[in-house]
Scaffold this motif. Structure first.
Motif, PDB file in Angstrom:
ATOM      1  N   LYS A 191       0.836  -1.207   0.000  1.00 11.34           N
ATOM      2  CA  LYS A 191       0.000   0.000   0.000  1.00 11.34           C
ATOM      3  C   LYS A 191       0.868   1.253   0.000  1.00 11.34           C
ATOM      4  CE  LYS A 191      -3.848   2.118   2.436  1.00 11.34           C
ATOM      5  NZ  LYS A 191      -4.723   2.054   3.600  1.00 11.34           N
TER       6      LYS A 191
ATOM      7  N   GLU B 106       3.954   1.487  -1.113  1.00  6.40           N
ATOM      8  CA  GLU B 106       4.619   1.552  -2.419  1.00  6.40           C
ATOM      9  C   GLU B 106       3.659   2.101  -3.475  1.00  6.40           C
ATOM     10  OE1 GLU B 106       7.749   1.087  -5.164  1.00  6.40           O
ATOM     11  OE2 GLU B 106       7.731   1.078  -2.989  1.00  6.40           O
ATOM     12  N   ASP B 107       2.396   1.650  -3.461  1.00  7.65           N
ATOM     13  CA  ASP B 107       1.397   2.157  -4.412  1.00  7.65           C
ATOM     14  C   ASP B 107       1.175   3.656  -4.227  1.00  7.65           C
ATOM     15  OD1 ASP B 107       1.099  -0.338  -5.512  1.00  7.65           O
ATOM     16  OD2 ASP B 107      -0.775  -0.803  -4.444  1.00  7.65           O
ATOM     17  N   GLU B 108       1.123   4.111  -2.979  1.00  7.11           N
ATOM     18  CA  GLU B 108       0.948   5.542  -2.711  1.00  7.11           C
ATOM     19  C   GLU B 108       2.147   6.333  -3.220  1.00  7.11           C
ATOM     20  OE1 GLU B 108       0.314   5.731   1.486  1.00  7.11           O
ATOM     21  OE2 GLU B 108      -1.761   5.032   1.348  1.00  7.11           O
TER      22      GLU B 108
ATOM     23  N   GLU C 217       1.919   6.495  -7.002  1.00 10.25           N
ATOM     24  CA  GLU C 217       0.853   7.430  -7.396  1.00 10.25           C
ATOM     25  C   GLU C 217       1.314   8.875  -7.240  1.00 10.25           C
ATOM     26  OE1 GLU C 217      -2.557   8.187  -9.218  1.00 10.25           O
ATOM     27  OE2 GLU C 217      -1.869   6.162  -8.745  1.00 10.25           O
TER      28      GLU C 217
END
Length: 179
Positions: A95, A97-99, A102
Motif C-alpha cells: 500500500k 509503495e502504491d501511494e 501514485e
C-alpha cells in the motif's frame, strides 16, 4: 450374571437386557451408556493468496495479488522465488509503495503541464533547412510518438503538437526557413 454384564461393551446392551433377570439392573446400565460423537475435520485450504515477485505468463504481473492453488504455489512458485504468501506486513508495504508510485505519477504530470505552459509561451521555433527549387525543402525524420507535425514540404509556418505526457500536450509554432 451382573459381573459379566459389566464387562460387556456398550454396543451389546440389547443382549444385556435379554440376559438380565432384574429390569432395574438393565435400566441402570442403559443410563450409563454414552453416545459416540464424530466430528468432521475442516477441509484443508486449497487456495493461497500470493504476491507475484515477477511477471508470469497467464497469471499476472509483478506486484499483483492472486489466489492460486496450494500445490502450484508450494511446488512451482515458491521454489523458483516467483511469489510470496500475503501477510499483513506485506500488504502494508504494498500500500505504501502504491501511494509512492501514485505521488510520483502526479509529480511527473505536473512537470509536464509546466513544460507545456513554457512551450506555449515561448512563441515559435525557427528551423532552417536546405531547400530545393522554389519553396520546397528536404524532409527530416521526427519521432511521431512525441511530436505530431503536419506534412512540411515548403517554407512557412506550421503548428506542431508535443505529447509531453499521456494526458498533457502542448501546441508549438514551427517556422521553417531555407538556408
Amino acid at each position: 450374571m451382573a459381573s459379566t454384564a459389566s464387562t460387556l461393551s456398550w454396543s451389546s446392551s440389547s443382549l444385556l437386557q435379554s440376559f438380565a433377570a432384574n429390569t432395574n439392573e438393565a435400566c441402570k446400565l442403559s443410563d450409563r451408556r454414552t453416545g459416540l460423537v464424530v466430528l468432521a475435520q475442516k477441509k484443508a485450504k486449497k487456495a493461497r493468496t500470493i504476491i507475484l515477485k515477477e511477471d508470469i505468463a497467464d497469471l499476472g504481473k509483478k506486484g499483483e495479488l492472486r489466489s492460486v492453488k496450494a500445490g502450484y504455489y508450494r511446488n512451482y512458485l515458491l521454489p523458483l522465488g516467483k511469489a510470496q504468501l500475503v501477510t499483513p506486513v506485506l500488504l502494508k508495504e504494498m500500500k505504501m509503495e502504491d501511494e509512492r508510485i501514485e505521488a510520483e505519477k502526479i509529480r511527473v504530470k505536473e512537470e509536464a503541464q509546466q513544460l507545456a505552459i513554457i512551450f506555449e509561451t515561448v512563441g515559435g521555433f525557427k528551423v532552417k533547412r536546405k531547400g530545393g527549387k522554389g519553396k520546397l525543402i528536404f524532409g527530416r525524420d521526427v519521432d511521431k510518438r512525441i511530436v505530431s507535425l503536419p506534412d512540411i514540404r515548403e517554407i512557412g509556418e506550421y503548428i506542431a503538437e508535443l505529447k509531453l505526457h499521456p494526458e498533457v500536450t502542448a501546441k508549438v509554432r514551427v517556422i521553417v526557413s531555407a538556408n
